[in-house]
Design a protein around this motif. Sequence first.
Motif, PDB file in Angstrom:
ATOM      1  N   GLU A 165       1.418  -1.251   0.395  1.00 41.95           N
ATOM      2  CA  GLU A 165       0.227  -0.100  -0.360  1.00 41.95           C
ATOM      3  C   GLU A 165       1.286   1.293   0.415  1.00 41.95           C
ATOM      4  N   ARG A 169       1.777   6.757  -2.330  1.00 43.27           N
ATOM      5  CA  ARG A 169       1.558   7.099  -0.669  1.00 43.27           C
ATOM      6  C   ARG A 169       2.478   7.846  -0.536  1.00 43.27           C
ATOM      7  N   SER A 170       1.885   9.364  -0.060  1.00 41.27           N
ATOM      8  CA  SER A 170       2.990  10.047   1.477  1.00 41.27           C
ATOM      9  C   SER A 170       3.762   9.535   1.893  1.00 41.27           C
ATOM     10  N   ASP A 172       3.705  11.201   5.025  1.00 42.40           N
ATOM     11  CA  ASP A 172       2.324  10.960   5.989  1.00 42.40           C
ATOM     12  C   ASP A 172       1.770   9.718   6.099  1.00 42.40           C
ATOM     13  N   GLU A 173       1.320   9.446   4.406  1.00 42.16           N
ATOM     14  CA  GLU A 173      -0.049   8.297   4.379  1.00 42.16           C
ATOM     15  C   GLU A 173       1.001   7.186   5.010  1.00 42.16           C
ATOM     16  N   GLU A 176       1.032   6.325   8.783  1.00 43.29           N
ATOM     17  CA  GLU A 176      -0.656   4.922   9.233  1.00 43.29           C
ATOM     18  C   GLU A 176      -0.371   3.650   8.593  1.00 43.29           C
TER      19      GLU A 176
END
Length: 324
Positions: A165, A169-170, A172-173, A176
């Motif tokens: 995933e 994605r950045s 910051d993402e 998560e």
Amino acid sequence: LQASMAKDSGSRPDIQFSDVISFDENTMAAAVYFTKTTGEAINEYNLQSAVTMSSVQGSAATALYSTIHSVFGPLLANDANVDESLQQLIRELEAGLGSVVRRRGARLEAGSMGKMDEANLVGILTIQDEVLFYEELSGIGGSASKERATFIRGVVEAIGRELEELNGRSLDEAAEIVEKLPEALTNYWNMVGCPDHVRDKTGDKFFVPQARAAHLLKLCGDALSRHVRSQLRLSDLWSLPFNQVYSHIDGAVTLLRQWGETTRSLTKIDWVSHECERPWEGQPFSDPQLEALLLRLDDILKIRREHDELTRLVSAEEQRELKP
């Protein structure tokens, strides 16, 4: 020309030269091969263009797999002159070699059904390699061993899906996603959810060896490090304004430190507590490569910070004079 070094040659390596290609992994530690690419005589002027060099360590299959997986596979995948059919053949060759290397590493030879050596990590370069390793183990041995391998494969596959995933994605993402990993890793470490009858029949072979668990943690860190590098390559850290550079590097450092703190917490607290049925032994897990990347990012940030401070002290006219 082959130059080979014998195993256990002591402080004075025993290097032998031959014009016959051979490699005996039982007696040779490593070998280097010099191959002519043209029919012309070699001299001091054409040595670099007329001779290529390759090396073998461990086994020919291991060396070829590592080279295709880490070097030529990625290079050819980005080569517009290589058509899809050839790239598919290369992927199939890589997959086949990977299977050979993993089976060799686990010593799964004909007639040795069920005699698994999970301590050997040869050929396990990615999480997908680990999934394939246990997929192959799930077809060997008794029913309990097969069920155990199938369970571990499923858990590792779930960890791999979490890391997949990261694509697109950045930073910051990505943080998560890192937050979700401890639960899956704890299930892997403690074999949470594996049937009791499998444990009863496998005994002291029930849990994954600690060295293999540490290697999985490193593979997760490698995936995160690659994601950080790919994100930072999207920006020119040496020419962007300092405030933008600081934001990019700060996000990368935060993500890597978050992962470092996660692994330390797991192997120093969570997997060591009395509530953990199978405690982690020895020092907490650490990843030297991840630490080296953090130091490199810190160095870049220091250089850019000093550059920013100096440019504030120099007038616009003096800056123009300093430009080449």
